[in-house]
Structures are given as structure tokens and as C-alpha cells.
Design a protein around this motif. Structure first.
Motif, short mmCIF file in Angstrom:
data_model
loop_
_atom_site.label_atom_id
_atom_site.label_comp_id
_atom_site.label_asym_id
_atom_site.label_seq_id
_atom_site.Cartn_x
_atom_site.Cartn_y
_atom_site.Cartn_z
N ARG A 385 14.68 12.10 22.30
CA ARG A 385 15.66 12.25 23.38
C ARG A 385 15.17 11.65 24.69
NH1 ARG A 385 12.98 17.00 22.88
NH2 ARG A 385 12.15 17.96 24.78
N ALA A 402 16.25 19.22 29.20
CA ALA A 402 16.56 18.45 27.99
C ALA A 402 16.27 19.27 26.75
CB ALA A 402 15.75 17.15 27.98
N ASP A 403 15.18 20.06 26.82
CA ASP A 403 14.84 20.91 25.69
C ASP A 403 15.90 21.97 25.45
OD1 ASP A 403 12.62 19.66 24.83
OD2 ASP A 403 11.18 21.05 25.72
N ILE A 406 18.79 20.67 23.72
CA ILE A 406 18.48 20.48 22.31
C ILE A 406 18.52 21.81 21.57
CG2 ILE A 406 16.67 19.83 20.68
CD1 ILE A 406 18.11 17.48 21.89
#
Length: 625
Positions: A385, A402-403, A406
Motif C-alpha cells: 500500500r 493507512a494501517d 487496511i
């Protein structure tokens, strides 16, 4: 370079061992173009007419000359053998002021006999490609031959080559090592360039090599003052003692390049940590295309070269620790290149390297050389990503947001899978009987937990009980659909008009037919409920069900009926038992499944049979009374 280290790596690493290798496939040479730009004159007929020793060489070599500079280009195929000693005899006839370059290219397993240390009159350049080398140690004790040939060799390049060592020769060297001359041990002392690329060599065991080093004479130091380039690349057979031997009693005051590309290194060798201690003028150290994940170098003022380059590209460096960043700042005399490595950018691994880049605007502010500007352009490789994004632009918030996205996607995916599984479970539970029926009738698969049957000995599979008003549907639809020849569902039916015994009472025929059939099919309609004989057949089938203690009756509902018009016993059966509607889409599957034998017959023991008979008599008496 073929230095004393060559005698160790390509010679004494074979002591007490024998190597027999297959010739590797020929690859495009990255070596010197030794054909030159000279005027080409094919002089092979003239030059190789100097004696019988030139006969083989004449067939496989071309000679180009310009004044007293000779270029010999030889091609050796699988049916040929190039003998270096014959080439040496030819070179002996040339003037002492001449220079000779020899290029040997082998194909399809071509063999060359090439004795160490490659000495030949006026030979300054040697190039070998794709060959199988033999007789490598044949001149090890022939001191006079080596001493009488001037040492002029300056460039050696050996590519895609295997070396075959005779076991007897290696053992002889081991036993008589003290008798070997210094010229043989050190090899060409005037060599400037040595390149060994994809050369198959084998390492002796640690004990053997340690024994050699312990008996080595420290006073016998080989000095390679002209050596500038040393390359040993594209091999996984590199001994861990190769570098210690390179720095043990060997002196390289002018070595500029060391190339260990693609040699399987996983750590920086100790001999290269203080990289200019042994090589004071080293300018380039190439350790690219290995498996290094960490590095550490020292610079304590050795050498006179102000700028150097250490190539660590294409390794397995995923981040930089505090120690490694300090190594960058302390090593003032060289640039360490760590580009093109698989850097990771994980939320749970906010690395020191990432914080270092965020806290400093550039190399000058970080106390590094200006050349390290590239550090701020290094990009993430993992996770996907963030692949392609600069590490210097990613703070903790960006990484972890971002994690989170996800994780949300993963949770959503997992939830969807769980929901789908729950729906499947509900559908299987709701329609488990239909699924069992379809698996059996269409896929011929018997699912577990089927009831055991012990009535396979009966004459008929089913007795059909129906009203005379429904005869046409029974004879033209139901019976033909169940009596199908050459089919897995070819049932034997008992029908009134065909199988009743003539002359017997109807009631006796009904009882006999029900008892001799595995099942009784009741075709229920308004006419069936109004027929006394049909009611008798129903009662007989009910009695048989009680005797067998299993589902003997199969009810087909030919049309809707009003339960208020049905007698009590039959009403209870319709309310409690499963019946099959004639207009059901799975009608034939259901009826065939109900009649089919779904398990092997089980033979009852005598004791159980007696008990059943007793119970059956009791039941019979109760029903009759």
C-alpha cells in the motif's frame, strides 16, 4: 588479479580434495575486447609453421599482429583441446620486446590445459571464457620452467569456467608444500587486473584450511604493487577464508577495486569493516547483489585516497539502525550506497531511520556528506500500500492511518466471509433433506447418517395403493417413471391388475402385497378417501409400519384434500408424516429417494428376530382386537 591469493583460492583451496565440474553454459562475455583495433592480418599459416607443437593451435586460433604486438584468438569446441604449453613454445620464438594477448573461448565443453601460474613468454593478457580447465597443478614442482620465463602477465579474466583438479596432484602438493617455490606461491606479481566471474571452485574444510594457515611462513610476503582491480563474483562457492587469506601476508599498496558481487555474503566480512587498513588506496568496494541486511564500517585515517565508494545496492537492507547511521557519518572517506534495497514502512515498526529522515531536512543538517542526499529519496518497497512512496514523507499518522484502513478492509472482508458462511449454514440446515435427496439421485452420493434397512429380501420395492379413478395417472405417469430399465432407479412395483393373485380374496391380496413390499405408495386423492379398499390398504400399510418400526408408507398427494372429510387415523398421518405433492419440482427425486436402497442390508441376530416376532404378535393382537 592472479596474485598469491589466486594460488590459494584457485590452488590450495583444492588441497586434499578433487573437483570435477561440468562446463557451464556460455554467457555473453563482459571481458576485455582483446581483438584490438589493429590491422587484421591472418598470419596463422606463417606463425604456426615454426614447429610440430603448433599443429593443434593452428587449427583453432587466429593471430593478428601490429608491429610486435600479437593478439591470439582461439575457439575450442567439444572435440578440441587447447594446450597452453604448446602456445608457450610458440611465444618463445617472438622477440623479447613483443607483447602477446591470448583469448580462449570454449563451446560445448571445450577443454584447455592451463597450468598455474599462467606464465608464457611475452604474455601480458589472458582471457578465458566457458572452458573446462585441466592440468592446473601440473607444473607445481617444475621450478626451472617458471623461473626462466619472465613475469609479464598484467591482466587475467576468467569467465564461466570450471577447474578440474587431479586428486593425486593435490595430495602431492599437501605433502610437499615446503618445496613449492615462491614464484609458484605468489603467481604473477606484476598483475594489474584479475577478474574471476562465475568460476567454479571448491573450498576445503575449515580444519584443513586452518592447518594451512598455521604453517604458513609469515616472512614469505607477496607484494603486488601493480595490482589495481580484484574481482571474484557470481559464485556461491566462495570460502569464508578467502578474505583472511587475501589479507594474510599479502600486500596490495595500490589496489583500487574489490568486487564481491553476488557471492552469497550475508554479513560484512571483518576484513572489510576497517576497509582501508589492508587496502590503503582502495576506491571502490562492491558488495551488491548479496543478502546483507546490516552493515558497519570504520574509518580511522588509513590511506591517502580522499573519496571512496561502497556499493551495497540490491541486498536485503530493510531499514537503518542508529549504529548504521552513525557509520554513515563517521565514514568521511567513502560514500555508502544503499539504494535499491527492499525498505519496509510498517506502522508497528516506526524505525530510527524514518525518524532520522523526518527530523532532518537534508544531509548537511544531519551531519552527513552532501552525497547522502539520496537517502531522502529512498522509497518504500513493503507493504504494497505504501510501495513507491518516499520514507522521508511518511510520519506515524500516515503510516498507521493507512494501517487502520487496511484493518477495516480486512475486518469487512472477514465479516463478509462469516455472513456468507452463516447463510450457507442456514440454507443447508433449512434444505438439508432436499440436498441429501439431490446428492443421492443426481450425483449418486450417499451422505452419512442414512437409516439401516433389513428388508432387501422382499419381493417388491413398492406396492401402489390407488383409487380406480386415478388408474390412468398411475399407469401412464407414476409406474413408467419408476420402472425404468437400464437405470439406477428401476424399481419393481406391485400393481392391482398385474400382481394380485387371481382367485384369492382382495383383502388377502392387499395384506400379502403390503407384507411383500419394502414400501407402500399411497396415491391420495378425493377418490382414494372415498374408497373402502383404499382405506383397507392404508390400514394394512400402517400396521406394517408399526411392525417394521420404520417409514414404510410413502404418501403422494395427487390433489388437495379437505382434512375434515378424512378419518382420524389418516388425518394424523397427513399431519405428522411428510408427503410428496404430485406437482412438486423435485417430485421424481423425492419419490426415487424414498424408494431407493440407501444402505447395505443388515442381518438380524436370532435373539433380536425372536424379540421382534414377539412384539409383532402383540401388535397384531392389539390391532385385530
Amino acid at each position: 588479479m592472479v596474485l598469491k591469493i589466486i594460488s590459494v583460492v584457485f590452488g590450495f583451496t583444492f588441497i586434499c580434495g578433487c573437483i570435477v565440474c561440468k562446463t557451464p553454459p556460455i554467457k555473453e562475455s563482459l571481458g576485455h575486447n582483446i581483438s584490438g583495433n589493429n590491422d587484421r592480418n591472418n598470419l596463422s599459416d606463417q606463425i604456426f609453421s615454426d614447429g610440430n607443437y603448433t599443429s593443434q593451435i593452428q587449427k583453432m586460433c587466429d593471430i593478428n599482429s601490429k608491429k610486435q604486438n600479437y593478439t591470439v584468438i582461439c575457439s575450442v569446441d567439444k572435440n578440441s583441446v587447447f594446450e597452453f604449453t604448446k602456445f608457450r613454445e610458440w611465444s618463445k620464438l617472438k622477440p623479447n620486446s613483443s607483447t602477446i594477448s591470448l583469448s580462449i573461448t570454449c563451446s560445448e565443453g571445450g577443454v584447455i590445459k592451463l597450468p598455474w601460474p599462467f606464465r608464457s613468454f611475452n604474455l601480458v593478457r589472458l582471457f578465458v571464457l566457458g572452458c573446462l580447465v585441466r592440468e592446473f597443478f601440473i607444473e607445481v614442482f617444475d621450478t626451472e620452467i617458471i623461473k626462466r620465463i619472465p613475469d609479464k602477465l598484467k591482466h587475467v579474466e576468467i569467465v564461466d569456467t570450471n577447474i578440474e583438479i587431479d586428486f593425486k596432484e593435490s595430495m602431492q602438493i599437501s605433502v610437499n608444500f615446503s618445496e613449492i617455490s615462491a614464484e609458484y606461491k605468489c603467481g604473477p606479481l606484476n598483475l594489474r587486473t584479475y577478474i574471476a566471474r562465475n568460476v567454479s571452485v571448491a573450498s576445503v574444510s575449515d580444519i584443513q584450511l586452518s592447518a594451512y594457515r598455521s604453517t604458513h611462513d609469515p616472512s614469505n610476503t607477496c607484494r603486488y604493487k601493480a595490482a589495481e582491480i580484484y574481482e571474484l563474483s557470481d559464485t556461491n562457492e566462495l570460502s569464508k577464508f578467502e578474505l583472511p587469506m587475501l589479507t594474510d601476508n599479502l600486500y596490495f599498496p595500490n589496489l583500487k577495486v574489490i568486487n564481491y558481487t553476488n557471492t552469497g555474503h550475508t554479513d560484512i566480512p571483518n576484513e572489510l569493516v576497517d576497509w582501508r587498513k589492508e587496502f590503503p588506496k582502495l576506491e571502490k568496494l562492491d558488495l551488491s547483489h548479496n543478502d546483507l541486511s546490516r552493515f558497519h564500517f570504520k574509518d580511522v585515517g588509513y590511506g591517502t585516497t580522499p573519496t571512496g565508494y561502497i556499493n551495497l545496492q540490491y541486498n536485503n537492507i530493510q531499514s537503518l539502525s542508529e549504529t548504521e547511521i552513525k557509520s554513515l557519518s563517521l565514514l568521511k572517506s567513502a560514500l555508502i550506497d544503499i539504494r535499491n534495497n527492499p525498505f519496509k514502512c510498517e506502522c508497528n515498526e516506526i524505525t530510527y531511520f524514518n525518524q532520522f529522515l523526518l527530523q532532518n531536512d537534508g544531509p548537511v543538517a544531519a551531519g552527513l556528506r552532501a552525497d547522502y542526499e539520496y537517502l531522502w529519496d529512498i522509497k518504500c518497497v513493503q507493504p504494497p500500500r505504501l510501495a513507491g512512496r518516499k520514507i522521508s514523507e511518511l510520519n506515524k499518522s500516515i503510516l498507521c492511518d493507512a494501517d487502520v484502513s487496511i484493518y477495516v478492509a480486512q475486518i469487512a472482508t472477514l465479516s463478509t466471509v462469516v455472513i456468507i458462511l452463516l447463510i450457507i449454514i442456514v440454507l443447508i440446515t433449512r434444505y438439508r433433506k432436499d440436498i441429501r435427496i439431490i446428492f443421492f439421485t443426481r450425483l449418486n452420493i450417499i451422505l452419512p447418517c442414512q437409516p439401516k434397512e433389513d428388508n432387501a429380501h422382499k419381493k417388491f420395492d413398492a406396492f401402489i395403493s390407488y383409487s380406480s379413478a386415478d388408474t390412468e395417472w398411475v399407469l401412464k405417469t407414476l409406474a413408467p417413471g419408476l420402472e425404468v430399465e437400464e437405470s439406477d432407479f428401476n424399481f419393481k412395483l406391485c400393481l392391482h391388475h398385474r400382481d394380485f393373485e387371481v382367485g384369492s380374496y382382495i383383502s388377502d391380496n392387499i395384506i400379502s402385497s403390503v407384507e411383500n413390499s419394502r414400501h407402500t405408495i399411497l396415491v391420495v386423492s378425493r377418490h382414494f378417501l372415498q374408497s373402502e379398499w383404499c382405506v383397507l390398504e392404508f390400514r394394512t400399510a400402517l400396521h406394517q409400519s408399526l411392525l417394521e418400526k420404520r417409514k414404510h408408507m410413502v404418501i403422494i398427494l395427487l390433489e388437495d384434500v379437505t382434512l375434515t372429510d378424512v378419518e382420524a387415523d389418516f388425518r394424523r398421518c397427513l399431519q405428522t408424516m411428510t408427503f410428496i405433492k404430485a406437482d412438486d419440482k423435485l417430485f421424481w427425486d423425492r419419490i426415487r429417494y424414498a424408494l431407493a436402497k440407501k444402505s447395505r442390508p443388515v442381518r438380524s441376530s436370532p435373539s433380536v428376530h425372536i424379540k421382534k416376532s414377539t412384539v409383532n404378535s402383540d401388535v397384531m393382537s392389539v390391532v385385530i382386537s
